[in-house]
Enzyme design. Structure first.
Site, PDB file in Angstrom:
ATOM      1  CB  CYS A   2      -0.907   0.034   1.385  1.00  0.00           C
ATOM      2  SG  CYS A   2      -1.853  -1.012   1.332  1.00  0.00           S
ATOM      3  NE  ARG A   8       3.386  -8.413  -2.788  1.00  0.00           N
ATOM      4  CZ  ARG A   8       2.700  -9.672  -3.138  1.00  0.00           C
ATOM      5  NH1 ARG A   8       1.652  -9.666  -2.137  1.00  0.00           N
ATOM      6  NH2 ARG A   8       3.133 -10.290  -3.933  1.00  0.00           N
ATOM      7  CG  ASP A 112      -0.737 -13.772  -1.836  1.00  0.00           C
ATOM      8  OD1 ASP A 112      -2.035 -13.890  -1.655  1.00  0.00           O
ATOM      9  OD2 ASP A 112       0.143 -13.400  -2.623  1.00  0.00           O
TER      10      ASP A 112
END
Length: 151
Positions: A2, A8, A112
């Site tokens: 970000c 991100r 992630d």
């Protein structure tokens, strides 16, 4: 990542922007990345989780690559894990002093969830939410984010 404040993650971006808006602060929040194919739409699970929490990610949102201008203009850059922070340091050494883990105040890296089931996206949402809320509060307290001036 970000920036502007940069994130991100589209979930991280949505949450940082949500708290900026909720607190009436002046900031441009964008999401950029190193690896996602430019133009890729957010993962359907990310869209679903965000919608279910009332902080929707725009369906027209598309992945964009980080660039030098983003890094120079960013007040703070939030990454999800130490690997991302090392990559920022390698590619943009001058951004290191303003690059932080989104989950720093919770003492955690955020994985992630790209190939994981919906339940993992829910867990990641909760981690991003806690990090975004705390970071926006701390940036405001430090005078790095200011209340929007109404003209």
């Amino acid at each position: 990542m970000c920036t502007g404040n940069v994130c991100r993650s589209p979930m991280g971006e949505a949450l940082v922007a949500h708290y900026v808006d909720l607190m009436g602060l002046d900031a441009n929040v964008i999401s950029r990345g190193f690896a996602a194919p430019v133009g890729r739409s957010p993962h359907p699970h990310a869209l679903s989780v965000a919608q279910s929490h009332g902080v929707p990610i725009a369906e027209e949102k598309r992945a964009a690559a980080v660039n030098s201008a983003d890094m120079v203009m960013a007040t703070a850059i939030f990454v999800m894990d130490e690997g991302h922070r090392r990559e920022v340091q390698r590619r943009y050494p001058t951004a290191l002093g303003k690059t932080f883990l989104l989950g720093q105040w919770q003492g955690q890296e955020i994985a992630d969830p790209i190939n994981d089931p919906l339940s993992v996206f829910e867990s990641v949402w909760a981690q991003c939410d806690a990090g975004a809320k705390e970071w926006v509060k701390r940036l405001q307290e430090a005078g790095m984010l200011r209340v929007n001036a109404v003209v």
